[in-house]
Write an enzyme that holds these catalytic residues in place. Structure first.
Site, PDB file in Angstrom:
ATOM      1  N   ASN A 108       0.752  -1.538   0.381  1.00  0.00           N
ATOM      2  CA  ASN A 108       0.194   0.131   0.231  1.00  0.00           C
ATOM      3  C   ASN A 108       0.856   1.019   0.659  1.00  0.00           C
ATOM      4  O   ASN A 108       1.450   1.884   1.358  1.00  0.00           O
ATOM      5  CB  ASN A 108      -0.873  -0.137   1.312  1.00  0.00           C
ATOM      6  CG  ASN A 108      -1.882   1.069   1.314  1.00  0.00           C
ATOM      7  OD1 ASN A 108      -2.445   1.438   2.489  1.00  0.00           O
ATOM      8  ND2 ASN A 108      -2.499   1.623   0.418  1.00  0.00           N
ATOM      9  N   GLN A 116      -2.160   6.525  -1.204  1.00  0.00           N
ATOM     10  CA  GLN A 116      -2.951   7.810  -1.196  1.00  0.00           C
ATOM     11  C   GLN A 116      -1.436   8.565  -0.889  1.00  0.00           C
ATOM     12  O   GLN A 116      -0.233   8.490  -0.781  1.00  0.00           O
ATOM     13  CB  GLN A 116      -2.707   7.079   0.932  1.00  0.00           C
ATOM     14  CG  GLN A 116      -4.183   6.712   1.258  1.00  0.00           C
ATOM     15  CD  GLN A 116      -4.140   5.187   1.068  1.00  0.00           C
ATOM     16  OE1 GLN A 116      -3.172   4.617   0.489  1.00  0.00           O
ATOM     17  NE2 GLN A 116      -5.466   4.388   0.912  1.00  0.00           N
ATOM     18  N   CYS A 136      -5.230   6.547   8.024  1.00  0.00           N
ATOM     19  CA  CYS A 136      -4.924   5.550   7.170  1.00  0.00           C
ATOM     20  C   CYS A 136      -3.865   4.531   8.247  1.00  0.00           C
ATOM     21  O   CYS A 136      -2.402   5.117   7.882  1.00  0.00           O
ATOM     22  CB  CYS A 136      -4.524   6.032   6.176  1.00  0.00           C
ATOM     23  SG  CYS A 136      -3.043   5.351   4.669  1.00  0.00           S
ATOM     24  N   ASN A 188      -1.544   1.857   7.443  1.00  0.00           N
ATOM     25  CA  ASN A 188      -0.626   1.667   6.942  1.00  0.00           C
ATOM     26  C   ASN A 188       0.685   3.204   6.210  1.00  0.00           C
ATOM     27  O   ASN A 188       1.621   3.223   6.695  1.00  0.00           O
ATOM     28  CB  ASN A 188      -0.413   1.084   5.307  1.00  0.00           C
ATOM     29  CG  ASN A 188      -1.151  -0.461   5.676  1.00  0.00           C
ATOM     30  OD1 ASN A 188      -0.131  -1.688   6.388  1.00  0.00           O
ATOM     31  ND2 ASN A 188      -1.936  -0.755   4.304  1.00  0.00           N
ATOM     32  N   HIS A 245     -15.990   1.439   7.981  1.00  0.00           N
ATOM     33  CA  HIS A 245     -15.486  -0.048   7.617  1.00  0.00           C
ATOM     34  C   HIS A 245     -16.926  -0.376   7.974  1.00  0.00           C
ATOM     35  O   HIS A 245     -17.433  -1.185   8.905  1.00  0.00           O
ATOM     36  CB  HIS A 245     -14.120  -1.024   8.336  1.00  0.00           C
ATOM     37  CG  HIS A 245     -12.988   0.106   8.098  1.00  0.00           C
ATOM     38  ND1 HIS A 245     -12.640  -1.046   6.661  1.00  0.00           N
ATOM     39  CD2 HIS A 245     -12.620   0.876   8.349  1.00  0.00           C
ATOM     40  CE1 HIS A 245     -11.027   0.043   6.812  1.00  0.00           C
ATOM     41  NE2 HIS A 245     -11.205   0.836   7.922  1.00  0.00           N
ATOM     42  N   GLU A 296     -10.597  -0.190  -0.822  1.00  0.00           N
ATOM     43  CA  GLU A 296     -10.880   1.501  -0.258  1.00  0.00           C
ATOM     44  C   GLU A 296     -11.621   2.185  -1.066  1.00  0.00           C
ATOM     45  O   GLU A 296     -11.411   2.299  -1.883  1.00  0.00           O
ATOM     46  CB  GLU A 296      -9.496   1.414   0.385  1.00  0.00           C
ATOM     47  CG  GLU A 296      -9.022   2.622   1.221  1.00  0.00           C
ATOM     48  CD  GLU A 296      -8.074   2.161   1.722  1.00  0.00           C
ATOM     49  OE1 GLU A 296      -7.301   3.061   2.173  1.00  0.00           O
ATOM     50  OE2 GLU A 296      -7.059   1.460   1.193  1.00  0.00           O
ATOM     51  N   CYS A 351      -4.023  -2.783   4.038  1.00  0.00           N
ATOM     52  CA  CYS A 351      -5.452  -1.515   4.178  1.00  0.00           C
ATOM     53  C   CYS A 351      -5.324  -0.996   5.782  1.00  0.00           C
ATOM     54  O   CYS A 351      -5.297  -2.730   6.363  1.00  0.00           O
ATOM     55  CB  CYS A 351      -6.649  -1.982   3.954  1.00  0.00           C
ATOM     56  SG  CYS A 351      -7.734  -0.368   4.881  1.00  0.00           S
ATOM     57  N   GLY A 352      -4.374  -0.540   6.482  1.00  0.00           N
ATOM     58  CA  GLY A 352      -4.460  -1.064   8.121  1.00  0.00           C
ATOM     59  C   GLY A 352      -5.503  -1.041   8.599  1.00  0.00           C
ATOM     60  O   GLY A 352      -5.966  -2.117   9.357  1.00  0.00           O
ATOM     61  N   THR A 353      -6.033   0.430   8.402  1.00  0.00           N
ATOM     62  CA  THR A 353      -7.637   0.276   9.414  1.00  0.00           C
ATOM     63  C   THR A 353      -8.515  -0.741   9.199  1.00  0.00           C
ATOM     64  O   THR A 353      -9.387  -1.021   9.650  1.00  0.00           O
ATOM     65  CB  THR A 353      -7.937   1.772   9.155  1.00  0.00           C
ATOM     66  OG1 THR A 353      -8.583   1.979   7.627  1.00  0.00           O
ATOM     67  CG2 THR A 353      -7.146   3.165   9.708  1.00  0.00           C
ATOM     68  N   GLY A 354      -8.566  -1.454   7.933  1.00  0.00           N
ATOM     69  CA  GLY A 354      -9.139  -2.861   7.637  1.00  0.00           C
ATOM     70  C   GLY A 354      -8.983  -3.553   8.153  1.00  0.00           C
ATOM     71  O   GLY A 354      -9.432  -4.541   8.389  1.00  0.00           O
TER      72      GLY A 354
END
Length: 269
Positions: free
Chosen positions: A13, A47, A74, A76, A151, A200, A209-212
């Site tokens: 990412n 991003q 974000c 990542n 999410h 995303e 996706c870190g928050t995912g």
């Protein structure tokens, strides 16, 4: 005006980072962010990250998706920024302050507490966010979680069998989600081990996706299909997520710098 940038990634990412903590930059428009992110005519990234001064933290991290839209969080990118900063710090984001710390080959980030109330996601109307009574073809009854950004998490038998390129845009832009939604499709592949694919919002199908990963691990723990710590395997690699009910989420994983360069500001303004 010649501007320096740093190209970084977390599990593939990727980000263009502009460090404006010492020398401020002009404000970045949605159009400019999208031009920088363009992989054919720009620098190319998932991003654009802009670091600025902050009154409440070590610095402010602003996040623009590939479509130019500014978003709240974000995971990542947070690890990449931790690697760049080089020491533990509290960082201001639009989704709230987070704490990050570099580790060998990556970083550990305290992503804050997840939110589950329907109006915190946000949703268009009140609904049970633990098992939302909605469906899009094979994807049914997602859990909604806000990890600084919204999410929807779906659990299926085989995450690889779901066509997220078709279903992702439909769910992302459904009127149920007034600020759009990140779409997570996961399957249990081992004890406390999830496989995850993420569509995303504003970026599309992503390698990581870190928050995912945080949202999905939290959902799995709440559903009692996994216990902390949870390993989340994305197409780009693995993240470790730790969370206990009532506490904050800690995400640990790799990050790397790819290269550095410069560009002419007016070429993208």
């Amino acid at each position: 005006m010649r501007v320096s940038f740093i190209k970084m990634h977390g599990l593939g990412n990727d980000f263009v980072v502009l460090d404006a903590r010492e020398d401020a930059l002009p404000d970045i428009s949605r159009k400019m962010a999208a031009r920088i992110a363009d992989r054919r005519e720009g620098i190319g990234c998932d991003q654009l990250i802009v670091l600025e001064r902050s009154e409440s933290a070590a610095f402010l991290m602003r996040i623009f998706n590939a479509d130019g839209g500014e978003v709240e969080a974000c995971g990542n990118a947070s690890r990449a920024v931790a690697l760049l900063h080089g020491e533990a710090a509290t960082v201001e984001t639009a989704g709230g302050n987070i704490s990050l710390e570099p580790t060998a080959g990556g970083a550990s980030v305290d992503m804050g507490s997840p939110r589950f109330d329907w109006d915190a996601i946000p949703l268009a109307y009140a609904v049970d966010t633990a098992a939302m009574p909605v469906a899009w073809e094979p994807l049914q009854q997602p859990m909604a979680v806000n990890i600084g950004n919204p999410h929807a998490v779906f659990f299926v038998d085989d995450a690889d069998a779901i066509d997220l390129t078709a279903l992702g845009p439909l769910i992302e832009n459904d009127p149920l989600f007034p600020e759009r939604i990140n779409v997570n499709v996961a399957s249990l592949v081992g004890e406390n081990h999830l496989k995850l694919h993420v569509w995303e919002r504003g970026a599309g199908l992503t390698r990581a996706c870190g928050t995912g990963a945080c949202a999905t691990a939290v959902a799995a723990i709440r559903k009692a299909v996994a216990q902390s710590p949870v390993t989340v395997t994305l197409p780009g690699g693995d993240l470790t997520i730790e969370w206990k009910s009532g506490g904050t989420i800690r995400m640990t994983g790799p990050a790397a710098e790819a290269f550095r360069g410069t560009f002419e500001w007016d070429d993208y303004a």
